[in-house]
Design a protein around this motif. Structure first.
Motif, PDB file in Angstrom:
ATOM      1  N   ALA A  71      12.954  -0.167  -4.361  1.00 31.51           N
ATOM      2  CA  ALA A  71      12.196   0.981  -4.856  1.00 31.51           C
ATOM      3  C   ALA A  71      12.220   2.154  -3.881  1.00 31.51           C
ATOM      4  CB  ALA A  71      10.758   0.572  -5.138  1.00 31.51           C
ATOM      5  N   LEU A  72      12.753   1.954  -2.675  1.00 34.00           N
ATOM      6  CA  LEU A  72      12.773   3.017  -1.673  1.00 34.00           C
ATOM      7  C   LEU A  72      13.531   4.276  -2.105  1.00 34.00           C
ATOM      8  CD1 LEU A  72      13.102   1.426   1.880  1.00 34.00           C
ATOM      9  CD2 LEU A  72      11.323   2.919   1.022  1.00 34.00           C
ATOM     10  N   PRO A  73      14.705   4.188  -2.741  1.00 30.27           N
ATOM     11  CA  PRO A  73      15.386   5.425  -3.140  1.00 30.27           C
ATOM     12  C   PRO A  73      14.556   6.308  -4.074  1.00 30.27           C
ATOM     13  CG  PRO A  73      16.915   3.591  -3.240  1.00 30.27           C
ATOM     14  CD  PRO A  73      15.564   3.009  -2.974  1.00 30.27           C
ATOM     15  N   LYS A  74      13.813   5.698  -4.983  1.00 28.88           N
ATOM     16  CA  LYS A  74      12.953   6.481  -5.873  1.00 28.88           C
ATOM     17  C   LYS A  74      11.823   7.139  -5.088  1.00 28.88           C
ATOM     18  CE  LYS A  74      13.819   3.577  -9.877  1.00 28.88           C
ATOM     19  NZ  LYS A  74      13.255   2.573 -10.788  1.00 28.88           N
ATOM     20  N   GLN A  75      11.275   6.406  -4.125  1.00 32.27           N
ATOM     21  CA  GLN A  75      10.204   6.971  -3.308  1.00 32.27           C
ATOM     22  C   GLN A  75      10.717   8.108  -2.435  1.00 32.27           C
ATOM     23  OE1 GLN A  75       8.601   3.617  -1.162  1.00 32.27           O
ATOM     24  NE2 GLN A  75       7.173   3.108  -2.799  1.00 32.27           N
ATOM     25  N   LYS A  76      11.960   7.975  -1.945  1.00 34.27           N
ATOM     26  CA  LYS A  76      12.534   9.033  -1.119  1.00 34.27           C
ATOM     27  C   LYS A  76      12.755  10.311  -1.932  1.00 34.27           C
ATOM     28  CE  LYS A  76      15.571   8.239   2.136  1.00 34.27           C
ATOM     29  NZ  LYS A  76      16.720   7.784   2.908  1.00 34.27           N
ATOM     30  N   LYS A  77      13.129  10.146  -3.199  1.00 35.68           N
ATOM     31  CA  LYS A  77      13.306  11.323  -4.057  1.00 35.68           C
ATOM     32  C   LYS A  77      11.965  11.961  -4.400  1.00 35.68           C
ATOM     33  CE  LYS A  77      17.671   9.956  -6.125  1.00 35.68           C
ATOM     34  NZ  LYS A  77      18.358   9.489  -7.333  1.00 35.68           N
ATOM     35  N   ALA A  78      10.940  11.137  -4.581  1.00 39.66           N
ATOM     36  CA  ALA A  78       9.627  11.660  -4.954  1.00 39.66           C
ATOM     37  C   ALA A  78       8.906  12.304  -3.769  1.00 39.66           C
ATOM     38  CB  ALA A  78       8.764  10.534  -5.529  1.00 39.66           C
ATOM     39  N   GLN A  91      13.202   0.760   5.936  1.00 36.94           N
ATOM     40  CA  GLN A  91      13.323  -0.668   5.655  1.00 36.94           C
ATOM     41  C   GLN A  91      12.607  -1.499   6.714  1.00 36.94           C
ATOM     42  OE1 GLN A  91      17.522  -1.263   5.352  1.00 36.94           O
ATOM     43  NE2 GLN A  91      17.681  -0.141   3.435  1.00 36.94           N
ATOM     44  N   GLU A  92      12.685  -1.062   7.968  1.00 33.30           N
ATOM     45  CA  GLU A  92      12.002  -1.784   9.033  1.00 33.30           C
ATOM     46  C   GLU A  92      10.497  -1.714   8.851  1.00 33.30           C
ATOM     47  OE1 GLU A  92       9.937  -2.553  12.635  1.00 33.30           O
ATOM     48  OE2 GLU A  92      10.159  -0.534  11.849  1.00 33.30           O
ATOM     49  N   CYS A  93      10.000  -0.612   8.330  1.00 31.73           N
ATOM     50  CA  CYS A  93       8.577  -0.480   8.037  1.00 31.73           C
ATOM     51  C   CYS A  93       8.151  -1.500   6.972  1.00 31.73           C
ATOM     52  CB  CYS A  93       8.282   0.932   7.572  1.00 31.73           C
ATOM     53  SG  CYS A  93       6.567   1.220   7.133  1.00 31.73           S
ATOM     54  N   LEU A  94       8.974  -1.649   5.948  1.00 28.20           N
ATOM     55  CA  LEU A  94       8.675  -2.643   4.904  1.00 28.20           C
ATOM     56  C   LEU A  94       8.802  -4.068   5.444  1.00 28.20           C
ATOM     57  CD1 LEU A  94      10.438  -1.080   1.799  1.00 28.20           C
ATOM     58  CD2 LEU A  94       8.022  -1.009   2.418  1.00 28.20           C
ATOM     59  N   GLN A  95       9.697  -4.267   6.406  1.00 24.86           N
ATOM     60  CA  GLN A  95       9.816  -5.589   7.030  1.00 24.86           C
ATOM     61  C   GLN A  95       8.562  -5.935   7.821  1.00 24.86           C
ATOM     62  OE1 GLN A  95      13.439  -5.402   9.281  1.00 24.86           O
ATOM     63  NE2 GLN A  95      14.737  -5.704   7.474  1.00 24.86           N
ATOM     64  N   ARG A  96       7.913  -4.932   8.383  1.00 25.45           N
ATOM     65  CA  ARG A  96       6.646  -5.180   9.078  1.00 25.45           C
ATOM     66  C   ARG A  96       5.591  -5.702   8.103  1.00 25.45           C
ATOM     67  NH1 ARG A  96       5.241  -0.271  13.253  1.00 25.45           N
ATOM     68  NH2 ARG A  96       7.162  -0.358  14.464  1.00 25.45           N
ATOM     69  N   VAL A  97       5.541  -5.092   6.919  1.00 23.65           N
ATOM     70  CA  VAL A  97       4.588  -5.549   5.904  1.00 23.65           C
ATOM     71  C   VAL A  97       4.912  -6.978   5.496  1.00 23.65           C
ATOM     72  CG1 VAL A  97       3.711  -5.148   3.568  1.00 23.65           C
ATOM     73  CG2 VAL A  97       4.218  -3.213   5.057  1.00 23.65           C
ATOM     74  N   ASP A  98       6.188  -7.256   5.279  1.00 26.53           N
ATOM     75  CA  ASP A  98       6.613  -8.589   4.882  1.00 26.53           C
ATOM     76  C   ASP A  98       6.289  -9.612   5.975  1.00 26.53           C
ATOM     77  OD1 ASP A  98       7.932 -10.286   2.927  1.00 26.53           O
ATOM     78  OD2 ASP A  98       9.570 -10.447   4.381  1.00 26.53           O
ATOM     79  N   LYS A  99       6.515  -9.240   7.216  1.00 26.13           N
ATOM     80  CA  LYS A  99       6.222 -10.133   8.333  1.00 26.13           C
ATOM     81  C   LYS A  99       4.726 -10.408   8.442  1.00 26.13           C
ATOM     82  CE  LYS A  99       7.030 -10.654  13.272  1.00 26.13           C
ATOM     83  NZ  LYS A  99       7.565 -10.029  14.481  1.00 26.13           N
ATOM     84  N   ALA A 100       3.904  -9.409   8.183  1.00 28.13           N
ATOM     85  CA  ALA A 100       2.457  -9.590   8.220  1.00 28.13           C
ATOM     86  C   ALA A 100       2.009 -10.588   7.149  1.00 28.13           C
ATOM     87  CB  ALA A 100       1.752  -8.251   8.037  1.00 28.13           C
ATOM     88  N   PHE A 101       2.589 -10.488   5.951  1.00 32.54           N
ATOM     89  CA  PHE A 101       2.231 -11.428   4.891  1.00 32.54           C
ATOM     90  C   PHE A 101       2.769 -12.832   5.182  1.00 32.54           C
ATOM     91  CE2 PHE A 101       1.011  -7.804   2.333  1.00 32.54           C
ATOM     92  CZ  PHE A 101      -0.039  -8.326   1.601  1.00 32.54           C
ATOM     93  N   GLN A 102       3.969 -12.930   5.710  1.00 28.41           N
ATOM     94  CA  GLN A 102       4.500 -14.245   6.068  1.00 28.41           C
ATOM     95  C   GLN A 102       3.615 -14.917   7.111  1.00 28.41           C
ATOM     96  OE1 GLN A 102       8.549 -13.673   7.293  1.00 28.41           O
ATOM     97  NE2 GLN A 102       9.284 -13.324   5.222  1.00 28.41           N
TER      98      GLN A 102
END
Length: 163
Positions: A71-78, A91-102
């Motif tokens: 969904a990042l490309p759509k967010q970048k356009k918006a 992507q690394e920012c989203l990996q931080r969120v994923d790591k927090a949930f894991q």
């Protein structure tokens, strides 16, 4: 696409990861740009966290890293502020969120098995607490080399880059 992890091969010497710290002296314009990026990344982190939370409450199914990454490309356009930031940093920012949930789910499993663990659901970040971002760069020509990571961290004492 997630980062590949280096595994030890049988009958090979043990490998080590070495990090170098370099002090960075950004100019005023670079400092302004870094602070804007940190604000945008903090907003992206909080919105990704909110998306996972509301998706689970509404549908009973959570959103995973690959769905948010797609969904990042759509967010970048918006959002023009996200368009200025390199895609790997986002992507690394989203990996931080994923790591927090894991980490949260691993802690709940360990608590069920009787270990004493402090369980904390991932929380929203305040702007003054979100103070670093990472440029991961994977060298595709030579796959034996692991990664080069440039991490900028703003703090009261210094700014540095880890390569």
């Amino acid at each position: 696409m997630s980062r590949p992890k280096k595994t030890l091969k049988e009958n090979s010497a043990e490998t080590f990861r070495i990090a170098y710290k370099y002090r960075a002296y950004p100019t005023d314009s670079q400092q302004y740009r870094i602070e804007n990026w940190l604000g945008s990344l903090c907003h992206l982190y909080n919105s990704a966290l909110w998306e996972r939370k509301t998706s689970y409450r509404e549908t009973g199914k959570g959103v995973n890293y690959s769905q948010q990454q797609n969904a990042l490309p759509k967010q970048k356009k918006a959002d023009p502020a996200l368009g200025c930031i390199h895609s790997q940093v986002l992507q690394e920012c989203l990996q931080r969120v994923d790591k927090a949930f894991q980490q949260f789910f691993e802690d709940t499993k360990r608590k069920e098995f009787g270990q004493t663990v402090r369980i904390g659901y991932p929380r929203m970040k305040k702007l003054d607490r979100y103070c670093s971002f990472t440029y991961p760069q994977i060298w595709m020509k030579n796959k034996d080399k692991l990664t080069e990571v440039v991490k900028f961290r703003l703090g009261t004492d210094s700014s540095f880059a880890v390569i």
